[in-house]
Design an enzyme around this catalytic site. Structure first.
Site, PDB file in Angstrom:
ATOM      1  N   LYS A 169     -12.139 -72.839  70.856  1.00  0.00           N
ATOM      2  CA  LYS A 169     -12.904 -73.872  70.139  1.00  0.00           C
ATOM      3  C   LYS A 169     -12.467 -75.229  70.635  1.00  0.00           C
ATOM      4  O   LYS A 169     -11.348 -75.372  71.150  1.00  0.00           O
ATOM      5  CB  LYS A 169     -12.638 -73.778  68.629  1.00  0.00           C
TER       6      LYS A 169
ATOM      7  N   GLY B 199     -25.989 -77.257  53.372  1.00  0.00           N
ATOM      8  CA  GLY B 199     -25.997 -77.658  54.789  1.00  0.00           C
ATOM      9  C   GLY B 199     -27.392 -77.440  55.342  1.00  0.00           C
ATOM     10  O   GLY B 199     -27.943 -76.332  55.220  1.00  0.00           O
TER      11      GLY B 199
ATOM     12  N   GLY C  82     -28.362 -74.220  58.776  1.00  0.00           N
ATOM     13  CA  GLY C  82     -28.895 -74.177  57.410  1.00  0.00           C
ATOM     14  C   GLY C  82     -30.412 -74.184  57.346  1.00  0.00           C
ATOM     15  O   GLY C  82     -31.012 -73.380  56.630  1.00  0.00           O
TER      16      GLY C  82
ATOM     17  N   GLY D  28     -28.425 -78.371  58.653  1.00  0.00           N
ATOM     18  CA  GLY D  28     -28.418 -78.690  60.078  1.00  0.00           C
ATOM     19  C   GLY D  28     -29.035 -77.554  60.858  1.00  0.00           C
ATOM     20  O   GLY D  28     -29.914 -76.829  60.353  1.00  0.00           O
ATOM     21  N   ASN D  29     -28.566 -77.374  62.060  1.00  0.00           N
ATOM     22  CA  ASN D  29     -29.094 -76.335  62.932  1.00  0.00           C
ATOM     23  C   ASN D  29     -29.121 -74.981  62.214  1.00  0.00           C
ATOM     24  O   ASN D  29     -30.153 -74.315  62.135  1.00  0.00           O
ATOM     25  CB  ASN D  29     -28.220 -76.288  64.203  1.00  0.00           C
TER      26      ASN D  29
HETATM   27  P1  NDP Z   1     -25.032 -79.227  62.219  1.00  0.00           P
HETATM   28  O1  NDP Z   1     -24.253 -80.380  62.700  1.00  0.00           O
HETATM   29  O2  NDP Z   1     -26.334 -78.926  62.866  1.00  0.00           O
HETATM   30  O3  NDP Z   1     -25.290 -79.337  60.651  1.00  0.00           O
HETATM   31  C1  NDP Z   1     -24.275 -79.510  59.712  1.00  0.00           C
HETATM   32  C2  NDP Z   1     -24.948 -79.661  58.371  1.00  0.00           C
HETATM   33  O4  NDP Z   1     -23.944 -79.730  57.358  1.00  0.00           O
HETATM   34  C3  NDP Z   1     -25.767 -80.938  58.264  1.00  0.00           C
HETATM   35  O5  NDP Z   1     -26.956 -80.696  57.542  1.00  0.00           O
HETATM   36  C4  NDP Z   1     -24.844 -81.868  57.483  1.00  0.00           C
HETATM   37  O6  NDP Z   1     -25.504 -82.863  56.760  1.00  0.00           O
HETATM   38  C5  NDP Z   1     -24.206 -80.868  56.542  1.00  0.00           C
HETATM   39  N1  NDP Z   1     -22.982 -81.390  55.964  1.00  0.00           N
HETATM   40  C6  NDP Z   1     -21.971 -82.073  56.554  1.00  0.00           C
HETATM   41  N2  NDP Z   1     -21.036 -82.395  55.665  1.00  0.00           N
HETATM   42  C7  NDP Z   1     -21.461 -81.904  54.472  1.00  0.00           C
HETATM   43  C8  NDP Z   1     -20.940 -81.921  53.160  1.00  0.00           C
HETATM   44  N3  NDP Z   1     -19.777 -82.510  52.886  1.00  0.00           N
HETATM   45  N4  NDP Z   1     -21.652 -81.310  52.175  1.00  0.00           N
HETATM   46  C9  NDP Z   1     -22.831 -80.719  52.455  1.00  0.00           C
HETATM   47  N5  NDP Z   1     -23.369 -80.659  53.675  1.00  0.00           N
HETATM   48  C10 NDP Z   1     -22.700 -81.263  54.668  1.00  0.00           C
HETATM   49  O7  NDP Z   1     -24.042 -77.981  62.315  1.00  0.00           O
HETATM   50  P2  NDP Z   1     -24.391 -76.432  62.414  1.00  0.00           P
HETATM   51  O8  NDP Z   1     -25.549 -76.127  61.531  1.00  0.00           O
HETATM   52  O9  NDP Z   1     -24.433 -76.071  63.835  1.00  0.00           O
HETATM   53  O10 NDP Z   1     -23.071 -75.794  61.822  1.00  0.00           O
HETATM   54  C11 NDP Z   1     -22.841 -75.620  60.427  1.00  0.00           C
HETATM   55  C12 NDP Z   1     -21.744 -74.590  60.235  1.00  0.00           C
HETATM   56  O11 NDP Z   1     -22.107 -73.395  60.901  1.00  0.00           O
HETATM   57  C13 NDP Z   1     -20.372 -74.976  60.815  1.00  0.00           C
HETATM   58  O12 NDP Z   1     -19.359 -74.437  60.001  1.00  0.00           O
HETATM   59  C14 NDP Z   1     -20.367 -74.291  62.154  1.00  0.00           C
HETATM   60  O13 NDP Z   1     -19.065 -74.042  62.645  1.00  0.00           O
HETATM   61  C15 NDP Z   1     -21.072 -73.000  61.780  1.00  0.00           C
HETATM   62  N6  NDP Z   1     -21.651 -72.298  62.917  1.00  0.00           N
HETATM   63  C16 NDP Z   1     -22.647 -72.866  63.669  1.00  0.00           C
HETATM   64  C17 NDP Z   1     -23.150 -72.172  64.758  1.00  0.00           C
HETATM   65  C18 NDP Z   1     -24.270 -72.705  65.571  1.00  0.00           C
HETATM   66  O14 NDP Z   1     -24.739 -71.983  66.468  1.00  0.00           O
HETATM   67  N7  NDP Z   1     -24.774 -73.891  65.326  1.00  0.00           N
HETATM   68  C19 NDP Z   1     -22.602 -70.871  65.158  1.00  0.00           C
HETATM   69  C20 NDP Z   1     -21.640 -70.339  64.249  1.00  0.00           C
HETATM   70  C21 NDP Z   1     -21.166 -71.058  63.193  1.00  0.00           C
HETATM   71  P3  NDP Z   1     -26.310 -84.055  57.479  1.00  0.00           P
HETATM   72  O15 NDP Z   1     -27.548 -83.393  58.011  1.00  0.00           O
HETATM   73  O16 NDP Z   1     -26.566 -84.984  56.352  1.00  0.00           O
HETATM   74  O17 NDP Z   1     -25.432 -84.598  58.537  1.00  0.00           O
END
Ligand code: NDP
Length: 413
Positions: free
Chosen positions: A106, A218, A223, A220-221
């Site tokens: 990582k 969450g 969620g 992001g990508n």
């Molecule tokens: P992103 O950066 O795409 O999204 C992160 C999301 O989390 C955003 O919507 C962000 O909000 C939200 N967030 C950040 N801080 C908080 C908080 N305090 N409370 C609530 N929501 C919050 O990341 P990913 O979706 O890629 O990753 C999310 C999780 O999934 C991580 O733990 C990552 O390690 C894990 N993961 C991801 C993979 C991937 O392929 N992408 C693979 C395996 C695991 P905002 O939009 O407002 O910034």
């Protein structure tokens, strides 16, 4: 005084619990409880104001007995070496649970990309790549996106690496844009994989998707895709959130509409036809499925007793602390652990790497069919292991993974 959260100690505790349960050889325990190597770098870049700012960056290699190291890169103000070590260890187990031939790594940079211009992010990424140039490579260590990094960041890493080697090496990173060796389906893969785990969990519990509710933290990508995929399955998505807060509608939300609202406004908060809710309250909603898809350490000993979900599908890495898990297991909550539930991303990253190495690219339906097969098999392997050892799903997934890694170490001796 409140205990400060140390994700690496948490990862070690999870590992040692499973190691004890399976009577793992002490030599193997000693090898696997620490990472093999860790790189710490200082990354100076010229900011848009003309000032030089120096960022701290890390890359950790946990174990490569089963294949090249593999793991994402996170850009976040709260990144620490301990967090990156934990995430690297979880990658080792994750690759083993789904049976792909990679080890665990990582990376992370302590920065706030939301406050940086595109030029600053590019400069940071290229300098970080130069500092870890001998640490990565298509047969050595293959980075990918994680929190607040994306396909553009991967494109810069590949480009910088290729300037150094003089070759066009597509397979040095995954999660790239399609135009430069990315894979169909990579972007949605983690969310799709999580949905397969939820789908199989519902079958295991003899529940029907159309009678199921889900809450997702969450957006992001991971969620937002998980929300869209579960919605397509017929599950009612009653609440979602991002870093600015959450939204709740017991009658159900349309995740596609929520995503287009977030694209326009920058947050899910303010979405019409839904009540505003805090991230803390969102975790405590009455729901069948709770999918934490943001960061680690959100389900803790402080809120675990208030969680009302039947199933926790860990999209994020490390969202549930061991203390919280004890409370939840006593309440018979089924926890499908991160190393299984979010493995879809690394599975399609593996597909991307295979395609890059072969220079031959697959169709989307082929990727989806293979992802589905691997995730379904991994799910039932974990269920079987849990039944065999009469243990929870996290410990079962760990036992399954540790056996594979230990076998690889032993065969190499
Ligand atoms: P992103 O950066 O795409 O999204 C992160 C999301 O989390 C955003 O919507 C962000 O909000 C939200 N967030 C950040 N801080 C908080 C908080 N305090 N409370 C609530 N929501 C919050 O990341 P990913 O979706 O890629 O990753 C999310 C999780 O999934 C991580 O733990 C990552 O390690 C894990 N993961 C991801 C993979 C991937 O392929 N992408 C693979 C395996 C695991 P905002 O939009 O407002 O910034």
């Amino acid at each position: 005084m409140k205990k400060t959260f140390n994700p690496f100690l948490m990862a070690q505790e999870q590992f040692l619990k499973a190691a004890k349960k399976m009577n793992l050889d002490e030599n193997i325990i000693n090898i696997l409880k620490e990472p093999q190597e860790a790189l710490e770098v200082s990354i100076p870049i010229k900011t848009d104001s003309g000032k030089v700012k120096v960022f701290k960056g890390y890359r950790v290699h946990h174990n490569n007995a089963r294949g090249p190291y593999k793991g994402g890169i996170r850009y976040h103000p709260n990144v620490t070496l301990e967090e990156v070590k934990a995430l690297a260890m979880w990658m080792t187990w994750k690759c083993a649970v789904v049976g792909i031939p990679f080890g665990g790594a990582k990376g992370g940079v302590v920065c706030n990309p939301k406050q940086m211009s595109r030029r600053e992010k590019e400069a940071l990424t290229r300098e970080y790549t130069r500092r870890m140039i001998n640490f990565i490579g298509p047969l050595k260590d293959i980075p990918a996106p994680d929190v607040y990094t994306d396909s553009q960041v991967m494109a810069w890493i590949m480009d910088e690496y290729n300037k150094y080697t003089g070759n066009t090496t597509l397979g040095v990173v995954t999660g790239k844009p399609l135009a430069i060796g990315g894979s169909e389906g990579r972007h949605a893969s983690t969310g799709k994989g999580l949905t397969v785990v939820v789908q199989e969990a519902l079958k295991y519990l003899e529940m029907k998707p159309e009678n199921t509710t889900a809450v997702i933290q969450g957006y992001g990508n991971l969620g937002h895709i998980a929300a869209e995929e579960m919605y397509k399955m017929g599950i009612k998505i009653i609440a979602v959130s991002d870093s600015k807060g959450g939204i709740y509608n017991p009658k159900g939300l349309n995740p596609l509409k929520v995503e287009s609202f977030k694209q326009k406004t920058g947050s899910v908060v303010g979405f019409p036809d839904a009540k505003k809710i805090t991230n803390e309250k969102l975790l405590q909603l009455k729901t069948d499925v709770l999918a934490p898809c943001a960061l680690e350490n959100v389900i803790t000993s402080e809120n675990a007793s208030k969680i009302k979900a039947k199933i926790i599908a860990e999209g994020a890495n490390g969202p549930t602390t061991p203390e919280a898990e004890k409370i939840l297991l006593k309440k018979n909550v089924l926890i499908f652990p991160d190393i299984l539930a979010n493995a879809g991303g690394v599975v399609v990253s593996y597909f991307e790497w295979v395609q890059d190495m072969q220079g031959y690219f697959w169709e989307l339906d082929e990727i989806h069919a293979k992802l589905d097969k691997i995730m379904t098999k991994a799910f039932w392997n974990v269920v079987d292991m849990a039944e065999k050892h009469k243990t929870d799903f996290r410990t079962a997934a760990y036992i399954f993974a540790i056996q594979k890694v230990a076998e690889a170490i032993e065969k190499r001796e």
